[in-house]
Design a protein around this motif. Structure first.
Motif, mmCIF file in Angstrom:
data_model
loop_
_atom_site.group_PDB
_atom_site.id
_atom_site.type_symbol
_atom_site.label_atom_id
_atom_site.label_comp_id
_atom_site.label_asym_id
_atom_site.label_seq_id
_atom_site.Cartn_x
_atom_site.Cartn_y
_atom_site.Cartn_z
ATOM 1 N N ALA A 31 43.017 26.968 81.490
ATOM 2 C CA ALA A 31 42.723 28.408 81.594
ATOM 3 C C ALA A 31 43.998 29.215 81.430
ATOM 4 C CB ALA A 31 42.097 28.706 82.948
ATOM 5 N N SER A 32 43.855 30.401 80.872
ATOM 6 C CA SER A 32 45.006 31.298 80.779
ATOM 7 C C SER A 32 44.509 32.733 80.866
ATOM 8 C CB SER A 32 45.757 31.078 79.455
ATOM 9 O OG SER A 32 46.831 31.987 79.366
ATOM 10 N N ASN A 33 45.064 33.464 81.801
ATOM 11 C CA ASN A 33 44.673 34.865 81.978
ATOM 12 C C ASN A 33 45.737 35.745 81.323
ATOM 13 O OD1 ASN A 33 44.002 37.400 82.873
ATOM 14 N ND2 ASN A 33 44.679 37.056 84.979
ATOM 15 N N PHE A 34 45.508 36.063 80.074
ATOM 16 C CA PHE A 34 46.498 36.875 79.353
ATOM 17 C C PHE A 34 45.859 38.145 78.831
ATOM 18 C CE2 PHE A 34 44.469 34.096 76.281
ATOM 19 C CZ PHE A 34 44.201 34.932 75.212
ATOM 20 N N ARG A 35 46.702 39.120 78.543
ATOM 21 C CA ARG A 35 46.244 40.343 77.887
ATOM 22 C C ARG A 35 46.710 40.238 76.430
ATOM 23 N NH1 ARG A 35 47.858 46.088 78.443
ATOM 24 N NH2 ARG A 35 46.367 47.155 77.107
ATOM 25 N N LEU A 36 45.840 40.574 75.504
ATOM 26 C CA LEU A 36 46.180 40.398 74.092
ATOM 27 C C LEU A 36 46.563 41.714 73.415
ATOM 28 C CD1 LEU A 36 46.219 38.467 71.551
ATOM 29 C CD2 LEU A 36 43.937 39.375 71.079
ATOM 30 N N ILE A 37 47.709 41.673 72.754
ATOM 31 C CA ILE A 37 48.069 42.770 71.841
ATOM 32 C C ILE A 37 48.284 42.117 70.478
ATOM 33 C CG2 ILE A 37 49.680 44.639 71.308
ATOM 34 C CD1 ILE A 37 50.450 44.781 74.230
ATOM 35 N N SER A 38 47.639 42.641 69.464
ATOM 36 C CA SER A 38 47.825 42.100 68.109
ATOM 37 C C SER A 38 48.389 43.194 67.215
ATOM 38 C CB SER A 38 46.507 41.654 67.494
ATOM 39 O OG SER A 38 45.706 41.022 68.437
ATOM 40 N N ALA A 39 49.012 42.773 66.136
ATOM 41 C CA ALA A 39 49.533 43.753 65.174
ATOM 42 C C ALA A 39 49.396 43.209 63.771
ATOM 43 C CB ALA A 39 50.995 44.064 65.477
ATOM 44 N N THR A 40 49.241 44.108 62.840
ATOM 45 C CA THR A 40 49.209 43.702 61.433
ATOM 46 C C THR A 40 49.475 44.895 60.525
ATOM 47 O OG1 THR A 40 47.908 42.629 59.697
ATOM 48 C CG2 THR A 40 46.685 44.049 61.186
#
Lengths: 125, 494
Positions: free
Chosen positions: B281-290
């Motif tokens: 399990a991993s509790n992360f917040r996602l930020i993506s860029a492109t």
């Protein structure tokens, strides 16, 4: 694009790394053995045209790097650790490298990553 | 004094009155003195520009017709100055174009002379109240949101910063798009720094730097012996981002097979390592860029639409540098300082031409290209304390020259066009003079009368119907003018 390697003088891995980088047809401009020398050298370079490879063999080196993180300005770099100890990895990731690798392999991964980074910078420039 | 009582504005505002007419200046000073403003006055544009950097003005009352130029011309410079004062334009000769220019440059109002005391005081009151509330809001925003190295005050960047501030405190997935070199990673860092996860790390994954065969193990980790070269078990970066933020830079480069696997992670926040069976399990917040158009990629089936919906819960689109040219100056100042520090120099200054050249370039590589160009200029002459345009890369100088030549040639075209097509005094000979053909004497007589008529009409318009001024311009007596007007009025009757 210039590639600069930072490593300890006695780090035996450096020749293996050099060999792999030469396979991608990109000569290494400079190899530096002291952290202060590295920053002196960086003062002479255009930061967007340099890729740094840190071959890290001690936690002290990693600490020194982390302390001087802002001096790297916007230079892109990859970090190669000789150990995958949890603290080492956390410190290395806090530097926000383009790639984090380990010295216990033949550096094919590093060669491939560098190759992609160089191609990408050519497009961006 | 009018209906507005003194004391309605609590602040000690600095107000500059710019008008060449001493009567107007004195009148405004008389109106405003009871309100305890710090008042200053200037007669010309150049005086105004001299006072601008030192006066820290909150408001400028700016006349348009000044001895050394048009007040509207310096409006952008006023608005972009350090104190960015509000501006109220007042003029005796209003025009729709002038009003539009004023509004485009965010002037508070455009008032026609003569104005009443009540009218001008009400406008000043509103402008200063607006400014006070804007300042308070800005201070609140700055105290709660650390914008770090994000430089710029253009409306587009401000909008992006506001969006970043809105999403920072949430755990929403954020997609940052924009052309290459616009600062997507900087925004990701800023959102993370202002988030509740700031004490945990921001883990950066440069998807564009990772070869296809590496991406999976870098993201998910691997067990020992999972593939050739997997000589040890390693955690992937998704696991390392547990409690913090995972930043997928250049997410458009993710191979389709990995997109599918990553979508499942986003849905469940759980995954397996490469070659592993244990669920992690991993509790992360996602930020993506492109910098790629993911909608287009989804249409072409090179990016999964279901993944796009997941990552785009909150979308920030960064503008190209040429869309916010007013930020070039503050960016230049900021990065010259940073670069000089990085290269071990005292901060260098620059010539106005240097900035002009930067501002005229279109910056396809955006802020990244600006930084590299500044760095090259700084390194071009290490000993120089001032940066000159010729230190900039050749392609930028060349672009400036080409643009100047192009502008000059377009101006010439406009002048020629104006001369031949819109000459207000041009005269057309009617068919009746040629059908049947009249004698030369007749044609001369006709043109003399018509020319006189046109001339008078034009001069009367120039002098706005002021007969004394018309006489002065035409070099004729009043009685002669009356006689001519009478003649032509008679002539103009059918």
């Amino acid at each position: 694009m210039e590639i600069i390697i930072y490593t300890q003088t006695e780090n035996t891995q450096k020749n293996l790394l050099l060999k792999q980088i030469s396979k991608i047809g990109q000569p290494v401009s400079v190899m530096i053995f002291e952290i202060e020398d590295l920053f002196q050298q960086l003062k002479l370079k255009v930061s967007g045209e340099t890729i740094l490879v840190f071959l890290i063999s001690s936690e002290e080196e990693l600490d020194a790097l982390l302390e001087n993180k802002t001096r790297l300005f916007n230079i892109r770099f990859i970090i190669l650790l000789s150990e995958d100890h949890k603290d080492w990895v956390s410190k290395a990731l806090a530097m926000q490298p383009r790639y984090l690798g380990y010295t216990a392999n033949d550096y094919t991964d590093v060669g491939n990553v560098l190759n992609k980074m160089i191609k990408k910078s050519v497009i961006n420039i | 004094m009018g209906a507005i009582a003194p004391g309605w504005v609590e602040t000690m505002a600095n107000v500059l009155i710019v008008d060449d007419d001493p009567y107007v200046r004195e009148l405004l000073i008389e109106f405003l003195t009871p309100y305890h403003y710090t008042l200053m006055a200037a007669e010309t544009l150049s005086e105004c520009l001299t006072l601008l950097p030192v006066g820290k003005f909150d408001l400028i009352l700016l006349d348009i017709n000044l001895p050394d130029g048009n007040g509207l011309e310096i409006l952008p410079e006023i608005r972009q100055s350090a104190s960015a004062p509000e501006v109220i334009i007042f003029t005796a000769e209003g025009s729709a174009a002038g009003a539009k220019t004023a509004m485009d440059n965010e002037a508070w109002d455009y008032i026609l002379k003569p104005f009443s005391e009540q009218e001008i005081l009400l406008n000043i009151k509103r402008a200063l109240e607006f400014r006070a509330s804007k300042k308070a809001l800005q201070a609140r925003f700055e105290s709660i949101f650390d914008r770090s190295d994000i430089v710029g005050t253009s409306s587009k960047i401000t909008t992006c910063l506001n969006l970043a501030a809105q999403c920072a405190k949430t755990d929403t997935n954020v997609l940052i798009t924009g052309p290459t070199g616009t600062g997507k990673e900087l925004f990701a860092n800023t959102i993370h720094k202002n988030s509740n996860r700031k004490n945990a790390g921001l883990i950066v994954v440069d998807c564009a730097a990772l070869p296809e065969q590496l991406v999976e193990s870098v993201l998910f980790g691997n067990v020992k012996g999972a593939f050739t070269g997997a000589d040890a078990a390693r955690d992937g970066l998704i696991k390392k981002a547990d409690g913090g933020t995972l930043f997928l830079d250049e997410i458009g480069e993710l191979p389709l097979a990995i997109q599918k696997k990553f979508l499942r992670v986003l849905q469940e926040r759980k995954f397996k390592q490469v070659g592993g069976t244990k669920v992690i399990a991993s509790n992360f917040r996602l930020i993506s860029a492109t910098n790629r158009n993911l909608d287009d990629m989804a249409k072409q089936n090179t990016f999964r639409r279901d993944l796009l919906y997941r990552i785009k819960t909150f979308h920030i689109e960064l503008p190209a540098l040429q869309e916010c040219r007013e930020d070039i100056k503050p960016l230049t100042l900021h990065y010259i300082h940073k670069l000089c520090e990085h290269h071990g120099f005292e901060t260098k200054g620059f010539k106005p031409d240097f900035l002009k050249m930067l501002e005229s370039y279109n910056w396809p590589g955006n802020i990244r290209e600006l930084i590299t160009s500044l760095e090259k200029a700084i390194l071009a002459n290490a000993d120089a304390s001032i940066l000159y345009p010729n230190y900039l890369p050749q392609h930028i100088r060349l672009h400036h020259i080409e643009t100047s030549i192009q502008n000059k040639s377009e101006n010439n075209k406009i002048h020629k066009k104006t001369g031949s097509e819109i000459n207000p005094l041009s005269l057309q000979l009617p068919d009746k003079l040629f059908n049947p053909v009249q004698s030369l004497k007749q044609v001369k007589k006709y043109t003399a009368v018509e020319t006189e008529k046109l001339y008078l009409d034009h001069v009367m318009r120039l002098s706005k119907g002021d007969l004394e001024k018309t006489c002065e311009l035409a070099g004729i007596s009043k009685s002669r003018l009356y006689s001519l007007l009478k003649t032509h009025q008679t002539l103009s009757k059918p």
